[in-house]
Design a protein around this motif. Structure first.
Motif, mmCIF file in Angstrom:
data_model
loop_
_atom_site.group_PDB
_atom_site.id
_atom_site.type_symbol
_atom_site.label_atom_id
_atom_site.label_comp_id
_atom_site.label_asym_id
_atom_site.label_seq_id
_atom_site.Cartn_x
_atom_site.Cartn_y
_atom_site.Cartn_z
ATOM 1 N N ARG B 36 0.675 -1.137 0.127
ATOM 2 C CA ARG B 36 -0.088 0.097 -0.026
ATOM 3 C C ARG B 36 1.199 1.154 0.128
ATOM 4 N N ARG B 37 0.304 2.334 -0.520
ATOM 5 C CA ARG B 37 1.157 3.537 -0.377
ATOM 6 C C ARG B 37 0.254 4.461 0.463
ATOM 7 N N GLY B 38 1.132 5.371 1.466
ATOM 8 C CA GLY B 38 0.388 6.187 2.572
ATOM 9 C C GLY B 38 0.132 7.607 1.539
ATOM 10 N N GLN B 39 -0.357 8.640 2.297
ATOM 11 C CA GLN B 39 -1.036 9.792 1.797
ATOM 12 C C GLN B 39 0.120 10.575 1.065
ATOM 13 N N ASP B 40 1.276 10.291 1.451
ATOM 14 C CA ASP B 40 2.513 10.846 0.737
ATOM 15 C C ASP B 40 3.065 10.373 -0.569
ATOM 16 N N GLY B 41 2.219 9.345 -0.867
ATOM 17 C CA GLY B 41 2.374 8.576 -1.966
ATOM 18 C C GLY B 41 3.823 7.568 -1.993
ATOM 19 N N LYS B 42 4.198 7.514 -0.709
ATOM 20 C CA LYS B 42 5.367 6.493 -0.571
ATOM 21 C C LYS B 42 4.873 5.194 -0.111
ATOM 22 N N PRO B 43 5.461 3.960 -0.538
ATOM 23 C CA PRO B 43 4.913 2.669 -0.199
ATOM 24 C C PRO B 43 5.181 2.579 1.409
ATOM 25 N N ILE B 44 4.075 2.013 2.121
ATOM 26 C CA ILE B 44 4.296 1.913 3.589
ATOM 27 C C ILE B 44 4.910 0.678 3.645
ATOM 28 N N PRO B 45 6.145 0.513 4.525
ATOM 29 C CA PRO B 45 7.001 -0.717 4.548
ATOM 30 C C PRO B 45 6.215 -1.615 5.150
ATOM 31 N N ARG B 46 6.651 -3.085 4.782
ATOM 32 C CA ARG B 46 6.093 -4.420 5.046
ATOM 33 C C ARG B 46 6.296 -4.437 6.606
ATOM 34 N N LYS B 47 5.311 -4.872 7.234
ATOM 35 C CA LYS B 47 5.382 -5.417 8.800
ATOM 36 C C LYS B 47 4.290 -6.464 9.065
ATOM 37 N N ILE B 48 4.728 -7.644 8.773
ATOM 38 C CA ILE B 48 3.585 -8.625 9.023
ATOM 39 C C ILE B 48 4.359 -9.741 9.831
ATOM 40 N N ILE B 49 3.350 -10.550 10.509
ATOM 41 C CA ILE B 49 3.848 -11.739 11.501
ATOM 42 C C ILE B 49 4.162 -12.759 10.181
ATOM 43 N N ASN B 50 5.281 -13.411 10.211
ATOM 44 C CA ASN B 50 5.588 -13.981 9.139
ATOM 45 C C ASN B 50 5.697 -15.623 9.289
ATOM 46 N N ARG B 51 5.442 -15.912 10.670
ATOM 47 C CA ARG B 51 5.647 -17.327 10.946
ATOM 48 C C ARG B 51 4.919 -17.535 12.319
ATOM 49 N N PHE B 52 4.428 -18.688 12.269
ATOM 50 C CA PHE B 52 3.426 -19.147 13.319
ATOM 51 C C PHE B 52 4.068 -20.670 13.590
ATOM 52 N N THR B 53 4.151 -20.949 14.889
ATOM 53 C CA THR B 53 4.622 -22.350 15.068
ATOM 54 C C THR B 53 3.915 -22.954 16.533
ATOM 55 N N ALA B 54 3.760 -24.064 16.421
ATOM 56 C CA ALA B 54 2.796 -24.723 17.522
ATOM 57 C C ALA B 54 3.725 -25.945 17.717
#
Lengths: 154, 109
Positions: B36-54
């Motif tokens: 996604r891009r923010g209001q300033d037109g710059k991409p919003i950096p990725r920040k996700i949970i990338n791994r789930f372990t049980a």
């Protein structure tokens, strides 16, 4: 006054404007994955191996009203014993900006090779699953999801 | 993120040894895809949970690698076939390196 002097004729200004316009068209639009990108991802993992149809089941809605939250369940037929179990299932989407959706890894302790999550889909597209068994054999399946409202911020 | 992600886990109460039961988990997280891009037109950096372990008593039960296409406040369910009492431990790993954990005592009959 020191410094370079730049001569701008009317023609050179027009040239620059044309170049800028062209650049904005080619410039990095967010790229889209397609069926080829999905194939490339699968090839990265299992190059040259045969992938059979069947055994893996994808449970997704035929029509998803909201592409931001699309439930998905994968289910693989397997006894899930130490000798014979499902190692991993990889899921890809061929119409999202990036092809990868998730990889699930199972173990004999799982008891059943089935798991669910929720994903974002940008548009109507195919979901592809590839399952890897403990003996190395591979199975695949595909399902289409029609998306009414895309889930990528637009 | 305003608040720390809070995991919620649901394990069935009555587990018979050797039965596969479904564990359902949910964690609050915005899963910013990086697309996604923010209001300033710059991409919003990725920040996700990338791994789930049980894991159960330290042994792997189930793992999920999540990519940017996983929805916000990710839900994950999986099956689990315990044959003894013990502790089911679940860990969510964030792009920024933080880990969120939840544990559940398992008693089989």
């Amino acid at each position: 006054m020191a410094g370079p002097v730049v001569y701008r004729t009317r023609r050179s200004v027009l040239h620059m404007a044309a170049l800028a316009a062209a650049a904005s068209v080619i410039a990095p639009r967010l790229s889209k994955a397609d069926a080829k990108a999905v194939e490339a991802e699968i090839k990265k993992l299992y190059d040259g191996k045969t992938i059979a149809d069947g055994r893996v089941k994808l449970d997704v809605p035929q029509i998803a009203e909201n592409g931001l939250v699309v439930p998905i369940t994968v289910d693989v037929e397997s006894p899930m014993t130490e000798q014979n179990y499902v190692k991993a299932v990889h899921v890809y989407a061929d119409g999202n900006p990036l092809p990868g959706v998730f990889t699930f890894r199972f173990s004999p302790l799982s008891g059943r090779a089935s798991a669910s999550t929720r994903m974002r889909l940008a548009q109507t597209q195919n979901i592809v699953a590839v399952a890897e068994m403990s003996d190395g054999s591979l199975f695949t399946t595909k399902a289409e999801v029609k998306v009414t409202i895309g889930g990528c911020g637009g | 993120m305003a608040t720390r992600p809070t995991p919620r886990v649901r394990v069935p109460g009555n587990i018979k040894a050797g039965d596969a039961v479904e564990v359902k988990t949910l964690i609050s997280h915005e899963m910013e895809s990086g697309q996604r891009r923010g209001q300033d037109g710059k991409p919003i950096p990725r920040k996700i949970i990338n791994r789930f372990t049980a894991t159960f008593n330290g042994k792997p039960v189930f793992e999920a690698d999540w990519h940017a296409a996983i929805s916000a406040n990710p839900y994950q369910s999986f099956f689990f076939r315990p044959s003894e009492n013990g502790e089911l431990k679940m860990v969510w790993k964030d792009d920024d390196g933080s880990e969120y954990t939840a544990t559940s005592r398992i008693t089989v009959s």
